[in-house]
Each structure stands twice: as structure tokens, then as C-alpha cells.
Design a protein around this motif. Structure first.
Motif, PDB file in Angstrom:
ATOM      1  N   PHE A   1       0.725  -1.341   0.043  1.00  0.00           N
ATOM      2  CA  PHE A   1      -0.002   0.081   0.087  1.00  0.00           C
ATOM      3  C   PHE A   1       0.924   1.130   0.039  1.00  0.00           C
ATOM      4  N   TYR A   2       0.285   2.154  -0.731  1.00  0.00           N
ATOM      5  CA  TYR A   2       1.211   3.348  -1.104  1.00  0.00           C
ATOM      6  C   TYR A   2       0.463   4.691  -0.425  1.00  0.00           C
ATOM      7  N   LEU A   3       1.140   5.683   0.520  1.00  0.00           N
ATOM      8  CA  LEU A   3       0.258   6.783   0.738  1.00  0.00           C
ATOM      9  C   LEU A   3       0.830   7.845  -0.089  1.00  0.00           C
ATOM     10  N   ILE A   4      -0.102   8.688  -0.753  1.00  0.00           N
ATOM     11  CA  ILE A   4       0.409   9.765  -1.654  1.00  0.00           C
ATOM     12  C   ILE A   4      -0.567  11.068  -1.247  1.00  0.00           C
ATOM     13  N   ASP A   5       0.192  12.141  -0.692  1.00  0.00           N
ATOM     14  CA  ASP A   5      -0.185  13.207  -0.370  1.00  0.00           C
ATOM     15  C   ASP A   5      -0.673  14.224  -1.767  1.00  0.00           C
ATOM     16  N   LEU A   6      -1.835  14.601  -1.721  1.00  0.00           N
ATOM     17  CA  LEU A   6      -2.238  15.061  -3.121  1.00  0.00           C
ATOM     18  C   LEU A   6      -2.222  16.677  -2.990  1.00  0.00           C
ATOM     19  N   GLY A   7      -0.911  17.262  -2.659  1.00  0.00           N
ATOM     20  CA  GLY A   7      -0.493  18.609  -2.517  1.00  0.00           C
ATOM     21  C   GLY A   7      -1.590  19.456  -1.408  1.00  0.00           C
ATOM     22  N   SER A   8      -1.844  18.739  -0.360  1.00  0.00           N
ATOM     23  CA  SER A   8      -2.662  19.101   0.657  1.00  0.00           C
ATOM     24  C   SER A   8      -1.918  20.381   1.453  1.00  0.00           C
ATOM     25  N   ARG A   9      -2.491  21.433   1.713  1.00  0.00           N
ATOM     26  CA  ARG A   9      -1.983  22.547   2.378  1.00  0.00           C
ATOM     27  C   ARG A   9      -1.294  22.278   3.686  1.00  0.00           C
ATOM     28  N   ASN A  10      -1.555  21.276   4.454  1.00  0.00           N
ATOM     29  CA  ASN A  10      -1.150  20.999   5.868  1.00  0.00           C
ATOM     30  C   ASN A  10      -0.205  19.681   5.797  1.00  0.00           C
ATOM     31  N   GLY A  11      -0.308  18.857   4.853  1.00  0.00           N
ATOM     32  CA  GLY A  11       0.737  17.899   4.812  1.00  0.00           C
ATOM     33  C   GLY A  11       0.006  16.474   5.183  1.00  0.00           C
ATOM     34  N   SER A  12       0.816  15.545   4.772  1.00  0.00           N
ATOM     35  CA  SER A  12       0.378  14.176   5.406  1.00  0.00           C
ATOM     36  C   SER A  12       1.328  13.636   5.917  1.00  0.00           C
ATOM     37  N   PHE A  13       1.178  12.783   7.081  1.00  0.00           N
ATOM     38  CA  PHE A  13       2.482  12.460   7.803  1.00  0.00           C
ATOM     39  C   PHE A  13       2.208  11.070   8.277  1.00  0.00           C
ATOM     40  N   VAL A  14       3.454  10.072   8.314  1.00  0.00           N
ATOM     41  CA  VAL A  14       3.461   8.895   8.519  1.00  0.00           C
ATOM     42  C   VAL A  14       4.449   8.718   9.894  1.00  0.00           C
ATOM     43  N   ASN A  15       3.943   8.352  10.827  1.00  0.00           N
ATOM     44  CA  ASN A  15       4.694   8.297  11.988  1.00  0.00           C
ATOM     45  C   ASN A  15       5.611   9.577  12.431  1.00  0.00           C
ATOM     46  N   ASP A  16       4.825  10.534  12.038  1.00  0.00           N
ATOM     47  CA  ASP A  16       5.252  12.012  12.435  1.00  0.00           C
ATOM     48  C   ASP A  16       5.991  12.457  11.585  1.00  0.00           C
ATOM     49  N   ARG A  17       6.249  11.611  10.444  1.00  0.00           N
ATOM     50  CA  ARG A  17       7.320  12.345   9.307  1.00  0.00           C
ATOM     51  C   ARG A  17       6.462  12.694   8.183  1.00  0.00           C
ATOM     52  N   ARG A  18       6.814  13.716   7.615  1.00  0.00           N
ATOM     53  CA  ARG A  18       5.945  14.454   6.581  1.00  0.00           C
ATOM     54  C   ARG A  18       6.197  13.766   5.310  1.00  0.00           C
ATOM     55  N   VAL A  19       5.106  13.323   4.386  1.00  0.00           N
ATOM     56  CA  VAL A  19       5.197  12.685   3.157  1.00  0.00           C
ATOM     57  C   VAL A  19       5.353  13.588   1.986  1.00  0.00           C
TER      58      VAL A  19
ATOM     59  N   ILE B   1       6.897  12.349  -1.057  1.00  0.00           N
ATOM     60  CA  ILE B   1       6.859  11.559  -2.166  1.00  0.00           C
ATOM     61  C   ILE B   1       6.071  10.185  -1.818  1.00  0.00           C
ATOM     62  N   PRO B   2       5.352   9.658  -2.664  1.00  0.00           N
ATOM     63  CA  PRO B   2       4.759   8.284  -2.448  1.00  0.00           C
ATOM     64  C   PRO B   2       5.419   7.404  -1.376  1.00  0.00           C
ATOM     65  N   VAL B   3       4.928   6.947  -0.267  1.00  0.00           N
ATOM     66  CA  VAL B   3       5.660   6.129   0.600  1.00  0.00           C
ATOM     67  C   VAL B   3       4.903   4.869   0.751  1.00  0.00           C
ATOM     68  N   THR B   4       5.658   3.780   1.126  1.00  0.00           N
ATOM     69  CA  THR B   4       5.060   2.306   1.211  1.00  0.00           C
ATOM     70  C   THR B   4       4.696   2.118   2.623  1.00  0.00           C
ATOM     71  N   LEU B   5       3.399   1.915   3.012  1.00  0.00           N
ATOM     72  CA  LEU B   5       2.887   1.506   4.360  1.00  0.00           C
ATOM     73  C   LEU B   5       3.117   0.423   4.836  1.00  0.00           C
ATOM     74  N   ASN B   6       3.637   0.517   6.191  1.00  0.00           N
ATOM     75  CA  ASN B   6       3.661  -0.884   7.126  1.00  0.00           C
ATOM     76  C   ASN B   6       2.546  -1.078   7.960  1.00  0.00           C
ATOM     77  N   ASN B   7       2.260  -2.211   8.330  1.00  0.00           N
ATOM     78  CA  ASN B   7       1.350  -2.568   9.432  1.00  0.00           C
ATOM     79  C   ASN B   7       1.647  -1.886  10.701  1.00  0.00           C
ATOM     80  N   GLY B   8       0.671  -1.128  11.482  1.00  0.00           N
ATOM     81  CA  GLY B   8       0.830  -0.335  12.390  1.00  0.00           C
ATOM     82  C   GLY B   8       1.267   1.011  12.406  1.00  0.00           C
ATOM     83  N   ASP B   9       1.410   1.550  10.883  1.00  0.00           N
ATOM     84  CA  ASP B   9       1.804   2.802  10.830  1.00  0.00           C
ATOM     85  C   ASP B   9       0.655   3.855  11.170  1.00  0.00           C
ATOM     86  N   ARG B  10       1.192   4.885  11.976  1.00  0.00           N
ATOM     87  CA  ARG B  10       0.357   5.852  12.269  1.00  0.00           C
ATOM     88  C   ARG B  10       0.107   7.215  11.285  1.00  0.00           C
TER      89      ARG B  10
END
Length: 331
Positions: free
Chosen positions: A61-79, A81-90
């Protein structure tokens, strides 16, 4: 004994408890405030079209931010580019937090591993058919340099906007984004069994021209250190297409040398010093709509992973746009 396989989902904490957002029935889910999203989150800090989850044929599974104003974060790290998600990611969007769950499936104790492997292979293989396709691969030039010179927040918004607009353009021209890969996208057009129509080939070239213009326009929207450019490879040929994966998470995609060569052709544009490179079969179909050696120069290129040099036909976006403008004037 029936073994229940774990279902991928997002876990959303609400005032009344936890809510499961199932990642089934599709290979792409959008997240945002707007009602046209798959998952609508009423958080004023979330953009109308904030982010997207995509399931790939390799099971990731990939998470892709769509140009959001305030950003998308995985485990408190801003995305950015597309990143691969791991089980349990916040995952954090605005002030909303979700947890991603995709546990590894548990093998059935009653199934012999060799029989299970054979059964899975048969189930997957029967979903594939051989079709004539065209593959478009588009890559942002000098993206590594850009990441070093651009603020992370601006980079995230810019690349998300590029991915979103690229997807819109490709859909408008009769295809879909098959893969998001770092700073690149891949799209597939599936043709008839024997040939590519003039209209189909023209749509592909118009989609590419629109992506070039969209990319150039981003320089006026964001404080970029230099104008953005893209390179592209297009290849036409036969490939196996169909659903990969298993269970309730199929992913429609294309596999084979036709796809691999499209990626290699895109890379070859850097050797050639042009913007667009197409394979021999693609060029033959383009000649049927008026393309010639004045538009596409012929080059011998070394494609990585291939034993012998291959023919590529390449042009600039300026020449391509001039050609398309002439075609429109003739209609």
C-alpha cells in the motif's frame, strides 16, 4: 476448517469509539473533507482532496499526499513522495490520526504449501489475457536536485499537486495511473486485439502534451528554484494484462517486456537530449496520424537490461505541440 484472512483497514478514533475504514473493493481510496472522497474526514485542517492510498500488484500500500496545505504524515514524518505503508503505521491528516493495519495473511494449517502455491498461481494466472497496449512513463527531471533546494513543505505540496493533476489528465484521455513511483507515473492504454486506432494514439500524445504544460505551470504556483521539466517514454506492444493479487484486493495492471521497455525509453531521453522517446511500434502508429522524421528523429540507444542496441524515435515538447496544433487545425 475455514481460515479468515485479515482485512486491510484504517482505524479511526472518534468520540464514540473506534471506526474501521475498510480498504477493500478497489485499489485506490481518496481521503479529504470533500464529499467526493472515499473517506470523508470532517477536520477543518484537512484539505478537500488531501491524500490517497493505492494498493499495488505486489501487495504493498502506498500513501500519496495530493498537494494538501497542511501535509500528510506517517509516524510524524511528513510525506513528500509516495511512501510504502507498514502494518501499524500511524497516519496524520490535519488533526486527525488513523492507524494502518495490513497484517500478513495466516496460512491455513490444512493446506499443503506446495498445493497452496500451485492453487494461488492458477487463480492469478487465469485472470490474465494477452492484449495490445501502449505504456506511458513520465518522470520529473532533476527531482533529486529539487529535493535538496526546496523546503520540505513546499516540495510535498508541489509533488502532491503534480500527482493529482497527472491522474486527472490521464483519466480525461482514456486511461488510469497504473503506478506512482517516486517522482514518476505510469499509465496504460488497452487497445483492440489487432491494432491501435488513430484516435487512441492521438489521445496518448495529447495527454502527454497536457502533462508537460501542467508541469511547466507549477513554476508559477510554487517558489521553485528552477522550472519543472518532464521526460517521457511510450511503448506499444503486447503484454499480459489483468488482475494481480488475490482475494478481495485485485489490481488491474500490465506485465511484460512492453512495460519494461517503456521505462527504459524514458531513461534514454537523457542520453538523446530530447523530451520524448517512443518505441518502433509506437512510431509506426504515429506515422499513420502524420508523424514523420521531421518530428521524430531516429536514434540507436542502449536500453539497460537489453543485449543489443534498440531503435528509439525522439522529439521535443515544442515539436510535439506544433504537430498537435496542426492536427487540431485540420479537424
Amino acid at each position: 476448517m475455514v481460515t479468515t484472512q485479515p482485512v486491510p483497514h484504517l482505524l479511526l478514533r472518534t468520540d464514540s469509539g473506534y471506526r474501521r475504514l475498510l480498504l477493500t473493493g478497489s485499489n485506490c481510496w481518496t481521503i479529504g473533507r470533500s464529499e467526493d472522497n472515499n473517506f470523508v474526514l470532517p477536520d477543518r485542517w484537512i484539505s478537500r482532496n488531501h491524500a490517497m492510498l493505492q494498493f499495488m500488484e505486489n501487495g504493498e500500500f502506498y500513501l500519496i499526499d495530493l498537494g494538501s496545505r497542511n501535509g500528510s504524515f506517517v509516524n510524524d514524518r511528513r510525506v513528500s513522495i509516495p511512501v510504502t505503508l507498514n502494518n501499524g503505521d500511524r497516519l496524520t491528516f490535519g488533526q486527525t490520526e488513523l492507524e494502518f493495519y495490513c497484517p500478513a495473511p495466516k496460512p491455513s494449517e490444512e493446506d499443503d504449501p506446495e498445493k497452496l502455491e500451485a492453487k494461488d498461481f492458477t487463480a492469478t494466472a487465469t485472470l490474465h489475457i494477452r492484449r495490445l497496449i501502449s505504456v506511458l512513463v513520465v518522470d520529473i527531471r532533476n527531482f533529486t536536485v529539487l529535493t535538496r533546494q526546496l523546503d520540505e513543505k513546499v516540495l510535498s505540496e508541489m509533488i502532491g499537486t503534480w500527482f493529482r493533476h497527472a491522474g486527472d489528465i490521464i483519466r480525461e484521455h482514456g486511461s488510469w495511473v497504473d503506478k506512482y513511483i517516486g517522482d514518476a507515473v505510469m499509465a496504460v492504454w488497452i487497445h483492440g486485439t489487432q491494432e491501435v486506432s488513430d484516435d487512441e494514439m492521438l489521445r496518448i500524445m495529447k495527454a502527454l502534451s497536457a502533462m508537460h504544460k501542467m508541469t511547466s505551470d507549477l513554476y508559477n504556483l510554487y517558489p521553485l528554484p528552477f522550472p519543472l521539466r518532464i521526460g517521457a517514454g511510450i511503448n506499444t506492444g503486447y503484454a499480459m494484462v489483468g488482475n494481480t493479487g488475490s482475494g478481495d484486493r485485485p489490481d488491474y495492471t500490465a506485465l511484460g517486456d512492453t512495460v519494461n521497455a517503456a521505462f527504459r525509453l524514458e531513461t534514454s531521453t537523457k542520453q538523446i537530449g530530447k523530451d520524448v522517446a517512443v518505441g518502433k511500434t509506437t512510431y509506426q502508429y504515429l506515422t499513420e496520424i502524420g508523424a514523420n522524421e521531421n518530428l521524430f528523429g531516429q536514434y540507436s540507444v542502449n536500453l539497460r537490461g537489453y543485449d543489443a542496441p534498440a531503435l528509439a524515435y525522439a522529439c521535443s515538447f515544442t515539436d510535439l505541440d506544433t504537430f498537435l496544433k496542426k492536427k487540431d487545425n485540420l479537424v
